[in-house]
Design a protein around this motif. Structure first.
Motif, PDB file in Angstrom:
ATOM      1  N   ARG A  99     -11.489   1.774  -8.138  1.00  0.00           N
ATOM      2  CA  ARG A  99     -11.573   2.239  -6.754  1.00  0.00           C
ATOM      3  C   ARG A  99     -10.337   3.083  -6.495  1.00  0.00           C
ATOM      4  NH1 ARG A  99     -15.640   0.636  -7.901  1.00  0.00           N
ATOM      5  NH2 ARG A  99     -16.989  -0.924  -6.991  1.00  0.00           N
ATOM      6  N   PHE A 101      -8.581   3.998  -3.994  1.00  0.00           N
ATOM      7  CA  PHE A 101      -7.504   3.527  -3.122  1.00  0.00           C
ATOM      8  C   PHE A 101      -7.027   2.117  -3.440  1.00  0.00           C
ATOM      9  CE2 PHE A 101      -9.192   6.934  -0.402  1.00  0.00           C
ATOM     10  CZ  PHE A 101      -8.012   7.613  -0.177  1.00  0.00           C
ATOM     11  N   GLU A 102      -7.931   1.200  -3.769  1.00  0.00           N
ATOM     12  CA  GLU A 102      -7.533  -0.200  -3.894  1.00  0.00           C
ATOM     13  C   GLU A 102      -7.302  -0.686  -5.316  1.00  0.00           C
ATOM     14  OE1 GLU A 102     -10.409   0.571  -2.153  1.00  0.00           O
ATOM     15  OE2 GLU A 102      -9.705   0.321  -0.100  1.00  0.00           O
ATOM     16  N   HIS A 103      -7.912  -0.037  -6.308  1.00  0.00           N
ATOM     17  CA  HIS A 103      -7.879  -0.600  -7.673  1.00  0.00           C
ATOM     18  C   HIS A 103      -7.928   0.553  -8.658  1.00  0.00           C
ATOM     19  CE1 HIS A 103      -8.238  -4.087 -10.271  1.00  0.00           C
ATOM     20  NE2 HIS A 103      -9.216  -3.493 -10.923  1.00  0.00           N
ATOM     21  N   ASN A 104      -6.766   1.145  -8.920  1.00  0.00           N
ATOM     22  CA  ASN A 104      -6.726   2.401  -9.658  1.00  0.00           C
ATOM     23  C   ASN A 104      -5.717   2.350 -10.798  1.00  0.00           C
ATOM     24  OD1 ASN A 104      -4.166   2.750  -8.463  1.00  0.00           O
ATOM     25  ND2 ASN A 104      -5.087   3.705  -6.676  1.00  0.00           N
ATOM     26  N   THR A 111      -2.515   0.563  -9.835  1.00  0.00           N
ATOM     27  CA  THR A 111      -2.664  -0.891  -9.763  1.00  0.00           C
ATOM     28  C   THR A 111      -2.528  -1.468 -11.173  1.00  0.00           C
ATOM     29  OG1 THR A 111      -4.363  -0.457  -8.084  1.00  0.00           O
ATOM     30  CG2 THR A 111      -4.140  -2.727  -8.825  1.00  0.00           C
ATOM     31  N   THR A 119       2.865   3.018  -5.440  1.00  0.00           N
ATOM     32  CA  THR A 119       1.909   1.998  -4.993  1.00  0.00           C
ATOM     33  C   THR A 119       1.611   2.105  -3.496  1.00  0.00           C
ATOM     34  OG1 THR A 119       3.736   0.407  -4.805  1.00  0.00           O
ATOM     35  CG2 THR A 119       2.433   0.350  -6.836  1.00  0.00           C
ATOM     36  N   ASP A 120       2.518   2.708  -2.715  1.00  0.00           N
ATOM     37  CA  ASP A 120       2.304   2.843  -1.269  1.00  0.00           C
ATOM     38  C   ASP A 120       1.483   4.072  -0.886  1.00  0.00           C
ATOM     39  OD1 ASP A 120       3.846   0.596  -0.965  1.00  0.00           O
ATOM     40  OD2 ASP A 120       5.639   1.655  -0.263  1.00  0.00           O
ATOM     41  N   PRO A 168      -1.711   5.190  -1.375  1.00  0.00           N
ATOM     42  CA  PRO A 168      -3.023   5.070  -0.722  1.00  0.00           C
ATOM     43  C   PRO A 168      -2.933   4.688   0.751  1.00  0.00           C
ATOM     44  CG  PRO A 168      -3.087   4.053  -2.878  1.00  0.00           C
ATOM     45  CD  PRO A 168      -1.643   4.395  -2.604  1.00  0.00           C
ATOM     46  N   SER A 169      -2.075   3.734   1.096  1.00  0.00           N
ATOM     47  CA  SER A 169      -1.974   3.330   2.504  1.00  0.00           C
ATOM     48  C   SER A 169      -1.368   4.447   3.351  1.00  0.00           C
ATOM     49  CB  SER A 169      -1.186   2.030   2.656  1.00  0.00           C
ATOM     50  OG  SER A 169       0.123   2.181   2.162  1.00  0.00           O
ATOM     51  N   ARG A 175     -11.982   9.381   3.538  1.00  0.00           N
ATOM     52  CA  ARG A 175     -12.138   8.157   2.755  1.00  0.00           C
ATOM     53  C   ARG A 175     -13.502   7.998   2.087  1.00  0.00           C
ATOM     54  NH1 ARG A 175      -9.734   2.296   3.158  1.00  0.00           N
ATOM     55  NH2 ARG A 175     -10.707   1.589   1.260  1.00  0.00           N
ATOM     56  N   ASP A 203     -13.478   7.702  -1.856  1.00  0.00           N
ATOM     57  CA  ASP A 203     -13.873   6.426  -2.462  1.00  0.00           C
ATOM     58  C   ASP A 203     -14.852   6.617  -3.615  1.00  0.00           C
ATOM     59  OD1 ASP A 203     -12.331   4.566  -1.170  1.00  0.00           O
ATOM     60  OD2 ASP A 203     -13.812   4.125   0.385  1.00  0.00           O
TER      61      ASP A 203
END
Length: 168
Positions: free
Chosen positions: A103, A105-108, A111, A130-131, A133-134, A146, A150
């Motif tokens: 993913r 944004f969340e699992h790349n 990560t 790591t910051d 995506p947010s 998004r 995504d």
């Protein structure tokens, strides 16, 4: 710690996928300055390891279509043997880091490298990576983009996929 144990150097390769465009376009598009759109990989045991839409892959250092990294960060040394590391990657490739779990944004890739860096050295990768995506999602334009973002799976060409349960 066994002073006779073999130690392996661990590096983080950092690539700007935007090739500098994020630096110039982000203030206009997002209303905030981004230095880059980061792809990262772990370099250890003579290979570069990364996660993308194909799952966990490896290549010779700098061997993907991205070429040479923009930055190399020395993460330290590990005493984890290459055999144990490959078993660890194989396990991750069967579960948490299968290609279908990617993913943007969340699992790349970031990560993945953060988790692997902690496993090998006890250190995290830099927080500006790591910051990211947010930071993007905190902007109105990031929220609009998004659904499109995504659906993107990044997998730099040039790597060999490490299938779960099978060494390279």
């Amino acid at each position: 710690m066994d002073k006779n144990a073999t130690r392996y150097n661990v590096q983080l390769y950092i690539y700007d996928l935007s090739r500098g465009m994020a630096r110039s376009l982000s203030p206009i598009m997002l209303g905030k300055q981004l230095e880059g759109i980061w792809h990262t990989a772990i370099v250890a045991y003579g290979d570069e390891f990364f996660f993308g839409g194909e799952g966990i892959s490896s290549c010779s250092p700098g061997g993907t279509m991205l070429g040479h990294p923009d930055t190399v960060v020395e993460l330290g040394e590990t005493e984890v043997s290459d055999e144990i590391f490959m078993e660890y990657l194989s396990s991750l490739g069967e579960s948490t880091y299968r290609g279908d779990r990617y993913r943007l944004f969340e699992h790349n890739c970031n990560t993945f490298t953060n988790e692997v860096a902690q496993f090998l050295t006890g250190r995290s990768i830099p927080s500006y990576i790591t910051d990211l995506p947010s930071e993007v999602l905190s902007t109105p334009f990031g929220q609009i983009l998004r659904p499109i973002l995504d659906s993107i799976h990044i997998a730099p060409p040039g790597g060999n996929v490490i299938n779960g349960g099978r060494n390279m």
